[in-house]
Design an enzyme around this catalytic site. Structure first.
Site, PDB file in Angstrom:
ATOM      1  N   ASP A 116      21.867 -25.430  -4.707  1.00  0.00           N
ATOM      2  CA  ASP A 116      22.198 -24.289  -5.559  1.00  0.00           C
ATOM      3  C   ASP A 116      23.494 -24.555  -6.319  1.00  0.00           C
ATOM      4  O   ASP A 116      23.792 -25.702  -6.645  1.00  0.00           O
ATOM      5  CB  ASP A 116      22.302 -23.023  -4.694  1.00  0.00           C
ATOM      6  N   ASN A 155      10.695 -16.064 -11.632  1.00  0.00           N
ATOM      7  CA  ASN A 155      10.840 -14.688 -12.092  1.00  0.00           C
ATOM      8  C   ASN A 155      10.126 -14.448 -13.416  1.00  0.00           C
ATOM      9  O   ASN A 155      10.594 -13.681 -14.262  1.00  0.00           O
ATOM     10  CB  ASN A 155      12.321 -14.336 -12.235  1.00  0.00           C
ATOM     11  N   SER A 181      14.831 -15.787  -6.085  1.00  0.00           N
ATOM     12  CA  SER A 181      15.933 -16.547  -5.491  1.00  0.00           C
ATOM     13  C   SER A 181      16.449 -15.882  -4.224  1.00  0.00           C
ATOM     14  O   SER A 181      16.950 -16.550  -3.325  1.00  0.00           O
ATOM     15  CB  SER A 181      17.092 -16.671  -6.483  1.00  0.00           C
TER      16      SER A 181
END
Length: 375
Positions: free
Chosen positions: A128, A253, A320
């Site tokens: 990340d 998304n 996420s």
């Protein structure tokens, strides 16, 4: 949400009254006060203000402070006295406590913790934006950055906040502040493959996967992705899985309200990765959650409270946020069943998930920790 501390002020004693109009307690309501004197406190001065022995709840020894029950008029009189430093109401205090984000019990994380399954001994690599290892509610075991520039080469600096949020959902500490993660004793590693603006490349993700493989990470969480496939990225995702890691990835998304498009991104779309969809507190699919045949399991991804840099807390939405719930559950289950292979663990999570609806939207359903442990 920063931790709140209720402060109890100190009050002082009376020394010499300017007036003696408080010779007797009136019938008005009285309250507890702390009074601190500027100079020696004398019992006679308190008596001059009408303070009787039973009104003195405590006389402190190290500072000229008294805990006293006073009427409002008495308190005002003392406050105006030149030899009184402070007159303060006795403020309430309470034990600091942590908030349990709704997603933790929703995936049976709390139930599993109560049975002693906290992820201890299991490692999770968070690929990340880095993780703020100074956060009061996180314990970061190690890390790596794929960047060479000074601004981004520290895996323990998260200028974006995304990675710190993900890490908190996996393993925020079970203490008296902030939040708690699904598996609070998991060893979390910061693998910085996205820069402080939240962007990166497939090359960087592949390098992060390589580090995770070389360092024997049990679980790899990738709350990231792109719309374009890559043979190299797929090879590294496959290699991580072949080497025994459980690979968890956000589905994406890019869903629509009808939930009828094929929009799962990469690397989640690869067969070696668990593609995680997002649901809300009612177990309804988040309208943004990507859909398609690759969706494998679902987890909380709406209004998820977790850690962010600066000893702070915030709520985010996204797949996420769903993926680290699955990573945390996997850590709990693997601690409880250490002899499982990653393939067996994956099958167990799918088989014990709570069915919610169409598989292209929810996969096998909502991940459930204790059910998997007790299966």
């Amino acid at each position: 949400m920063k931790k709140l501390v209720a402060a109890v002020g100190t009050l002082a004693l009376l020394t010499a009254p300017l007036q003696t109009g408080f010779a007797a307690q009136s019938e008005e309501n009285s309250e507890d006060y702390l009074v601190k004197f500027d100079g020696p406190a004398e019992q006679g001065l308190l008596e001059a203000f009408g303070v009787e022995d039973e009104d003195i709840l405590h006389a402190y020894e190290l500072l000229p402070v008294y805990h006293i029950n006073l009427s409002e008029n008495q308190a005002n009189g003392l406050e105006n006295h030149p030899q009184v430093e402070f007159v303060e109401e006795n403020a309430e205090a309470e034990a600091l406590s942590q908030t349990e984000p709704w997603g933790i019990p929703h995936v049976q994380g709390t139930d599993a913790q109560e049975e002693g399954h906290t992820g201890e001994g299991v490692s999770v690599a968070v690929l990340d934006t880095g993780i703020d290892n100074t956060h009061e509610d996180l314990n970061v075991a190690g890390g790596y950055s794929v960047f060479d520039d000074e601004e981004n080469n520290d895996p323990f600096y998260d200028g974006n906040g995304h990675g710190t949020h993900v890490a908190g959902t996996v393993a925020a500490l079970d203490n008296d502040l902030g939040v708690v993660g699904v598996a609070p004793e998991t060893d979390v590693y910061a693998v910085k493959v996205l820069n402080n603006d939240g962007s990166g490349s497939y090359a960087g993700i592949a390098e992060g996967l390589e580090w995770a493989i070389q360092n024997d990470m049990d679980i790899i969480n990738m709350s990231l992705g792109g719309s374009q496939s890559s043979d190299i990225l797929e090879d590294y995702t496959d290699l991580a899985y072949d080497e025994g890691s459980l690979v968890v990835a956000a589905a994406g998304n890019d869903g629509n309200r009808g939930g009828n498009n094929d929009s799962v991104g990469y690397p989640a779309k690869y067969e070696s990765a668990i593609a995680v969809a997002a649901v809300d507190q009612n177990n309804d699919r988040a309208t943004f959650s990507s859909t398609g045949d690759a969706v494998e399991i679902a987890a909380p991804g709406v209004d998820v409270l977790s850690t962010v840099p600066g000893d702070d807390y915030d709520s985010f939405n996204g797949t996420s946020m769903a993926a680290p719930h699955v990573a945390g559950v996997a850590a709990q289950v693997w601690q409880a069943k250490p002899d499982l292979t990653n393939e067996e663990l994956r099958s167990l999570l799918n088989d014990t998930a709570l069915e919610l609806g169409p598989s292209h939207q929810y996969g096998h359903g909502l991940v459930q920790s204790l059910d998997a442990i007790q299966e």
